[in-house]
Motif scaffolding. Structure first.
Motif: not given
Length: 318
Positions: A14, A20-24, A274, A276-277
């Motif tokens: 990640y 607060e956001k994370t790229v999985k 995305s 991210v989400d």
């Protein structure tokens, strides 16, 4: 020696962006790569395949999970072991222009690993560089030139020679032909295949081109938005694809003779979501023509539907 050279266990990578956001980028991947095989890894841009490759070679650290090389957990190595692993696992990069230092002569670029691991000095070092240049189809006199004096295909051969210089056992080839002219791609693929046999190498071959991946790979894994969608022997995957995403990818391969081979083109709606989400449940459900209610609620189980043929799809989880 075990049959498996690389074992990846529930690996996640990640990338935090903002507070607060994370790229999985890679999300809970478990695969094994067998000694002596070419494991092909395919998927759209942003699927996480290059991140997986970079994490294996140590250019990125996994967020969680394990990478085991020859029964050694790469996160638990001492300094001496890390040095040895760095020699045994090498990478061939996608862009041969960006991956070669423009200020260094080709001979010194190839010899970087030789110098770092103290494998040869003086005339022996020079002879080794000349030998490597010839192995990849270049000439000894090319050692004195700079990268900008070569074509893209020649620069990629220099990158291959650099990877070979330390006598590796496992090579991650990260889209090694995508930046090359079509006329040169087959030459580089043939070179990689010849070197694999001569040097007893194992490859992780990352690419977009499914046709080329079929040609070079023993097994193929299909990734989508950080998840593994399907994995099987190369011939089996093309003969009987299970996952809707794999079927869509295969339907997009150009046909040499449309009259002799009929194929229904599967056109997917929209772009990949995305990382991210990502969507709940199955990552592919927002573009899947067979999506069901359960696809939004539950992550599909990764299971062996046929012998040595794995997929993660609710169509096969009944």
């Amino acid at each position: 020696m075990t049959e498996t050279i690389i074992q990846i266990e529930q690996m996640k990578k990640y990338f935090p962006i903002g507070k607060e956001k994370t790229v999985k980028s890679v999300d809970d991947i478990s695969i094994e790569i067998k000694r002596g095989e070419t494991f092909g890894l395919v998927g759209e841009s942003g699927s996480g395949k290059s991140t997986l490759g970079k994490t294996i070679v140590g250019l990125e650290d996994p967020t969680s999970g394990k990478i085991v090389y020859n029964d050694l957990d790469l996160s638990q190595l001492n300094k001496k072991q890390k040095r040895q692993i760095n020699r045994e696992i090498q990478v061939i990069f996608q862009d041969p222009h960006a991956s070669l230092n423009p200020r260094m002569r080709v001979g010194d670029i190839i010899a970087e690993g030789i110098d770092a691991h103290k494998l040869a000095t003086g005339k022996n070092r020079q002879d080794r560089v000349y030998e490597l240049l010839e192995r990849v189809g270049l000439q000894p006199e090319h050692a004195k030139r700079y990268p900008h004096e070569f074509s893209g295909g020649q620069r990629q051969r220099i990158g291959i020679a650099r990877a070979l210089a330390v006598e590796p056992k496992f090579i991650v080839a990260d889209e090694p032909i995508s930046a090359l002219d079509v006329s040169i791609q087959a030459q580089v693929i043939n070179l990689l295949e010849d070197l694999k046999e001569q040097e007893d190498l194992t490859y992780l071959f990352i690419a977009h081109d499914l046709g080329m991946v079929k040609h070079i790979s023993d097994r193929i894994g299909v990734m989508y938005l950080g998840k593994m969608m399907e994995l099987s022997d190369s011939d089996e995957l093309f003969r009987d694809p299970l996952h809707p995403y794999t079927k869509a990818l295969l339907s997009a391969i150009p046909i040499a003779n449309p009259e002799a081979e009929r194929r229904e083109r599967i056109v997917l709606d929209g772009d990949p979501p995305s990382p991210v989400d990502p969507p709940s449940g199955c990552r592919f459900r927002t573009r899947c023509p067979f999506a069901m209610d359960v696809c939004a609620k539950e992550v599909p189980e990764w299971r062996e539907v046929k012998e040595k043929h794995w997929t993660a799809c609710h169509l096969y989880n009944k």
